[in-house]
Design a protein around this motif. Structure first.
Motif: not given
Length: 299
Positions: A208-215, A229-232
């Motif tokens: 979830e954290a990597s998703y919102y950082v990527g966003l 970050f989205f690939k993570i």
């Protein structure tokens, strides 16, 4: 996980029953049995097993009244009343399937429930933290009051700064307000704690954290960082998703396609759009994937 949680609750119930056989008015046994029955009912409600949840609700309410009669001055008793009064009004509104069961129960009162929970959050002994947690989650999920959610999340984090769930809710308030720059600060800290292997910071929080950082990187046009970050998040979702694709994975596939289009890598973009079409529909994910297969995103 549900089975393990229920097993622990039922062990508490069994211990309390043995105590109550000797003394039917033992306050501690009434309190903890009522709490265990209530939490079991709440889980069953979350899983939409309404009949079983209703039986637990009825039993929990009866235990609550017995505890109140035995110790009317105890502020913690208001925790159970607060949960009941709030949910008894809100849940039937949100889930109409519950309404037929409510004829067997006293009426709910949303505002009274919130007031009772706040009282325990400030004055309670055993249930103070639980009340604060409920106020945080109820304000987020049902009231959609981000200021109140942040207030209670901040209070919880003051005592438990390394609790990933409290941090998550605090960060999600900014997501709800489309303040992704602020949300990214919080989720970046969660991500860092996950990488460091801090207790409680597991792959679910890392995903979830990597998703919102990527966003946030996507929104600020930092393409390479967003892809990283989205690939993570994508890899963790493929590992964690069991029965069906999570919203994280569906959105990530679509966003990666868009980002690769912006990067000029059409082959990778097409791969991710096709991936999105294989997954379940979420919002308008299929429509967008088909649209960008015909015409590259950003063109």
């Amino acid at each position: 996980m549900d089975d393990e949680f229920i097993e622990q609750l039922e062990e508490v119930i069994d211990i309390c029953d043995r105590i109550l056989e000797k003394n039917k008015n033992n306050r501690d046994a009434l309190f903890f049995k009522g709490g265990a029955v209530g939490f079991r009912g709440r889980l069953l409600g979350i899983r939409e097993k309404w009949l079983k949840a209703a039986f637990d609700g009825k039993e929990g309410l009866e235990l609550l009244y017995r505890f109140y009669k035995a110790d009317p001055q105890n502020p913690d008793v208001q925790f159970g009343f607060g949960i009941y009064h709030y949910y008894a009004e809100v849940i039937p509104e949100k889930f109409p399937a519950v309404k037929p069961f409510m004829i067997f129960f006293p009426n709910g009162d949303r505002e009274k429930g919130l007031s009772e929970l706040e009282y325990v959050a400030l004055k309670g002994r055993y249930a103070r933290i639980e009340s604060r947690y409920f106020l945080m989650t109820l304000n987020f999920q049902f009231e959609e009051n981000m200021d109140e959610t942040r207030k209670w999340a901040s209070i919880l984090l003051a005592d438990y700064p390394n609790n990933p769930n409290f941090q998550k809710y605090y960060g999600l308030t900014f997501v709800k307000e489309n303040r992704y720059d602020k949300a990214s600060e919080i989720f970046r800290d969660i991500y860092s704690k996950c990488v460091r292997g801090m207790q409680g910071y597991n792959d679910y929080y890392k995903r979830e954290a990597s998703y919102y950082v990527g966003l946030n990187y996507k929104n600020t046009n930092n393409i390479d960082s967003a892809i990283y970050f989205f690939k993570i998040s994508e890899n963790l979702s493929r590992k964690l998703d069991k029965d069906e694709e999570s919203g994280f994975l569906i959105n990530t596939a679509l966003y990666l396609g868009m980002l690769y289009d912006l990067k000029g890598d059409r082959q990778q973009a097409i791969k991710y759009y096709r991936e999105a079409l294989k997954m379940r529909e979420r919002s308008n994910s299929h429509k967008l994937a088909e649209q960008y297969l015909k015409k590259p995103y950003g063109k």
